[in-house]
Write a protein that holds these residues in place. Structure first.
Motif, PDB file in Angstrom:
ATOM      1  N   ASN A 255      20.544  -6.498  43.623  1.00  0.00           N
ATOM      2  CA  ASN A 255      20.424  -5.171  44.224  1.00  0.00           C
ATOM      3  C   ASN A 255      20.467  -5.259  45.749  1.00  0.00           C
ATOM      4  N   LEU A 256      19.747  -6.227  46.324  1.00  0.00           N
ATOM      5  CA  LEU A 256      19.739  -6.419  47.775  1.00  0.00           C
ATOM      6  C   LEU A 256      21.091  -6.940  48.263  1.00  0.00           C
ATOM      7  N   ALA A 257      21.759  -7.765  47.445  1.00  0.00           N
ATOM      8  CA  ALA A 257      23.087  -8.250  47.818  1.00  0.00           C
ATOM      9  C   ALA A 257      24.072  -7.095  47.914  1.00  0.00           C
ATOM     10  N   ASN A 258      23.937  -6.119  47.031  1.00  0.00           N
ATOM     11  CA  ASN A 258      24.786  -4.928  47.092  1.00  0.00           C
ATOM     12  C   ASN A 258      24.564  -4.184  48.404  1.00  0.00           C
ATOM     13  N   THR A 259      23.305  -4.072  48.811  1.00  0.00           N
ATOM     14  CA  THR A 259      22.970  -3.422  50.082  1.00  0.00           C
ATOM     15  C   THR A 259      23.611  -4.151  51.254  1.00  0.00           C
ATOM     16  N   PHE A 260      23.493  -5.476  51.257  1.00  0.00           N
ATOM     17  CA  PHE A 260      24.044  -6.285  52.341  1.00  0.00           C
ATOM     18  C   PHE A 260      25.566  -6.147  52.423  1.00  0.00           C
ATOM     19  N   LEU A 261      26.249  -6.302  51.297  1.00  0.00           N
ATOM     20  CA  LEU A 261      27.707  -6.249  51.288  1.00  0.00           C
ATOM     21  C   LEU A 261      28.223  -4.868  51.692  1.00  0.00           C
ATOM     22  N   TYR A 262      27.505  -3.831  51.284  1.00  0.00           N
ATOM     23  CA  TYR A 262      27.964  -2.487  51.641  1.00  0.00           C
ATOM     24  C   TYR A 262      27.882  -2.253  53.149  1.00  0.00           C
ATOM     25  N   MET A 263      26.822  -2.741  53.775  1.00  0.00           N
ATOM     26  CA  MET A 263      26.702  -2.587  55.225  1.00  0.00           C
ATOM     27  C   MET A 263      27.741  -3.436  55.954  1.00  0.00           C
ATOM     28  N   VAL A 264      28.034  -4.618  55.439  1.00  0.00           N
ATOM     29  CA  VAL A 264      29.121  -5.422  56.003  1.00  0.00           C
ATOM     30  C   VAL A 264      30.429  -4.652  55.901  1.00  0.00           C
ATOM     31  N   ASN A 265      30.656  -4.061  54.721  1.00  0.00           N
ATOM     32  CA  ASN A 265      31.879  -3.302  54.472  1.00  0.00           C
ATOM     33  C   ASN A 265      32.013  -2.114  55.425  1.00  0.00           C
TER      34      ASN A 265
END
Length: 697
Positions: A255-265
């Motif tokens: 769930n936190l990885a999804n948050t991180f990748l979305y902000m990178v995106n």
């Protein structure tokens, strides 16, 4: 649905019941005032003074009893301290040391009772003030808090700022720490405040104190920053057990990885969006539309994903990953297809894949209360790191090559990289995410019907059971006073429509949502137009722009540490809120192109001031918002997190649209034209904050 008045009767300590706030009496008084349809000026003054007098009497009763309890605890601690000075206890008499430790723990249990007593009364005061303002339309809370909270003899401050209790907490914690077998060699806890002390009573006291007081450490500051709202009233142990059953560490990590990748995106394309637009035959300022199209789609996807998370977590996360994979692929292919429209469609797909509502919801619903603050802090940290890593990765993509007639360069590599990253994440998610069992309806029923008493962490409850048989009739009368109002205001049932959520927004909440809109608008203007502005004025390369944005992103965590560990210990949150707004305003003013020539140091310093102040403002604003927002917005589709996300996303859309529209007036005027609405909105929020300042407590 259980009204707060009834809940207060169920949870109160029975031998202390005469010292609790008389919520039933105050609520009936408010109802009597409200039934006066036409109130003259002098009657209005009478209502204010009469209700103020009643509140003063209630608070005085609470405070005097609280002081009495504090004194009794202090006397007991003093006696234990004298006993601990017995030199025999420092010898081999282990049983005596154990008895002394048990005695301190017994005082700790009584302290927990006092902490819970204060907490329930503080909640009652907040609720009755909110009820008075809503029913009568007066700004009574502002008047009452302003006249009472800052007075040198204020008893109201004793309920919300309780130094005496803190001293008792410190004494018990220190002595229990010193009595541990392996603690003597470390000296005082004051010399090593970060030292972990494994005593269940200390942990229970800390948990109760953190619920009662405004938390001031870095972890809790970050947790509040995530705006994952907590229930105001304690949860029954049955619900906590259900949440524990749903928790899985690997799923939380995903769930936190999804948050991180979305902000990178989100931020990986910011340094190159203007060049990409130019290469496709559009103006450089079209970068505002390119960046903002993601936010436009997010406005709609946030609601959809929030509703979907009522039934599943893995399905919306899979859907999000697929949409982002498609969106980034289209974004990268737009170069070879020579189509700005494919580029925009790709970014729209990325926005449709925004699962931040699911990320927040998972932490709120599936992480145990004792770990929820850490998970919330992890959510904020993942967002901050993603925001910094996005532009930093753009620095690494200064390459150009062709594979199978597909062009890979600084414009397309961000899209290809993120498509690959989402593909790997999708596989990881599919293999390792564990879907929790959905028992929300059962949990809600348990919360309504449960007579479970809050426990201290030991086997026995520290509150006594309610005398329900003797008071059933009174409770029934209380609930029948105004059932529709009680259901509307006091229930914990999630709202089911956006209009229902809007009706729960008080003036204080509305102002704070506007503040959130303002800070997101200012930040988006700064970040989205950075590549255009720096290229025009300073002829910066893509690498320099990316490095500048990465450095801005990296300030988030250090600033949060400073605010959470120091600033919030010295100043009230509302003071930090107003000061941060003023600093954002100052940063915007300093950014204007007035002095010729416009220098890079001026731009960098003003941007740093604006960005850092906005970050501080965001954390404090969301912390205050979580306390003044209705508890009905803590769960469900239209929760507080969704409302704040929508406010911030709307701000980004408007800001990006402003950049594109301002481009029609020419590059020389772009900076000042885009800064002007930021300045106007910021000044307006400062004025609005001043008007509701005394309601923020």
């Amino acid at each position: 649905m259980v009204a707060f008045g009834k809940k207060l009767k169920e949870l109160q300590i029975q031998e202390w019941k005469e010292y609790y706030i008389n919520y039933k009496l105050l609520k009936k008084k408010v109802k009597q005032y409200a039934q006066q349809n036409e109130v003259a000026v002098q009657d209005r003054d009478y209502v204010l003074s009469d209700f103020s007098r009643m509140l003063d009497e209630q608070i005085e009763k609470i405070v005097l009893f609280l002081l009495k309890q504090q004194g009794q605890l202090a006397i007991r601690l003093s006696g234990l301290a004298d006993h601990s000075d017995d030199p025999l206890l420092h010898g081999p008499r282990y049983d005596s040391t154990m008895e002394l430790r048990d005695a301190y723990r017994e005082v700790g249990r009584d302290l927990l009772r006092v902490l819970f007593f204060v907490e329930m009364n503080a909640i009652g005061l907040r609720k009755i003030l909110k009820k008075f303002d809503k029913r009568l339309g007066y700004r009574f809370t502002n008047y009452y808090v302003k006249t009472r909270a800052n007075h040198p003899y204020s008893q109201l401050r004793q309920v919300f700022k309780h130094v005496g209790i803190s001293a008792v907490v410190g004494s018990i914690s220190r002595n229990l720490a010193d009595l541990q077998d392996d603690r003597r060699r470390y000296g005082s806890i004051y010399d090593q405040p970060t030292l972990s002390i494994s005593d269940p009573m200390i942990e229970s006291i800390k948990a109760a104190e953190n619920r009662l007081m405004n938390s001031t450490d870095f972890l809790q500051y970050l947790g509040k920053h995530a705006f994952i709202m907590q229930d105001e009233l304690p949860s029954p142990s049955s619900e906590e057990h259900a949440v524990n059953e749903r928790y899985n560490f690997t799923s939380l990590l995903l769930n936190l990885a999804n948050t991180f990748l979305y902000m990178v995106n989100t931020y990986i394309i910011v340094p190159t969006a203007d060049n990409y637009s130019l290469s496709l035959g559009a103006a450089a300022t079209v970068c505002g539309v390119v960046i903002g199209s993601m936010a436009v789609a997010q406005i709609f996807s946030s609601v959809y994903f929030s509703a979907w998370s009522n039934k599943s977590y893995i399905k919306p996360l899979i859907c999000s990953s697929v949409l982002l994979l498609i969106g980034n692929t289209l974004y990268a292919l737009a170069y070879d297809l020579d189509s700005i429209y494919v580029l925009l469609v790709g970014r729209l797909f990325c926005g449709l894949g925004s699962a931040r509502a699911v990320n927040r919801r998972y932490i709120s619903d599936c992480v145990p209360p004792k770990l929820r603050m850490k998970a919330s802090a992890g959510f904020v940290s993942a967002s901050a790191l993603g925001m910094a890593c996005g532009p930093a990765l753009a620095c690494l993509f200064q390459r150009r090559f062709t594979i199978f007639r597909l062009t890979f360069n600084e414009d397309t590599l961000p899209g290809w990289f993120m498509a690959f990253a989402w593909f790997i994440y999708l596989l990881w998610l599919w293999l390792f995410f564990r879907e929790p069992a959905f028992e929300k309806e059962e949990i809600i029923v348990q919360r309504e019907a449960s007579d479970t008493i809050v426990e201290t962490g030991f086997s026995e409850p520290f509150l006594l059971g309610s005398g329900k048989n003797q008071e059933d009739e009174d409770e029934q009368h209380e609930c029948d006073d105004d059932p529709s109002e009680e259901l509307a205001e006091e229930s914990h049932e999630p709202v089911t429509s956006i209009m229902s959520a809007y009706r729960l927004l008080t003036p204080s909440v509305k102002v704070q949502l506007i503040i959130y809109f303002m800070l997101k608008f200012a930040m988006e203007i700064l970040l989205a137009e950075s590549s255009v502005i720096t290229s025009y004025y300073f002829i910066w390369s893509t690498s320099k722009v990316a490095l500048f944005l990465a450095c801005l992103g990296l300030t988030v965590l250090p600033v949060s540490i400073f605010v959470g560990s120091y600033i919030s210990n010295v100043f009230e949150e509302r003071q930090v809120l107003l000061a941060s707004e003023i600093m954002v305003c100052l940063g915007i003013v300093l950014s204007f192109h007035v002095i010729v020539p416009y220098s890079a140091p001026q731009y960098i310093l003003s941007a740093l001031l604006t960005f850092v102040s906005a970050e501080v403002l965001e954390g404090v604003n969301l912390s205050l918002l979580s306390r003044v927002m209705s508890s009905r917005l803590s769960r469900g589709t239209y929760n507080g997190g969704l409302l704040s996300t929508e406010a911030g996303t709307l701000a980004r859309v408007v800001a990006d649209g402003t950049i594109t529209l301002a481009g029609y007036w020419g590059m020389s005027r772009l900076l000042n034209i885009t800064l002007l609405p930021s300045l106007v909105i910021c000044i307006s929020t400062i004025i609005a904050t001043s008007s509701i300042y005394n309601t923020l407590y």
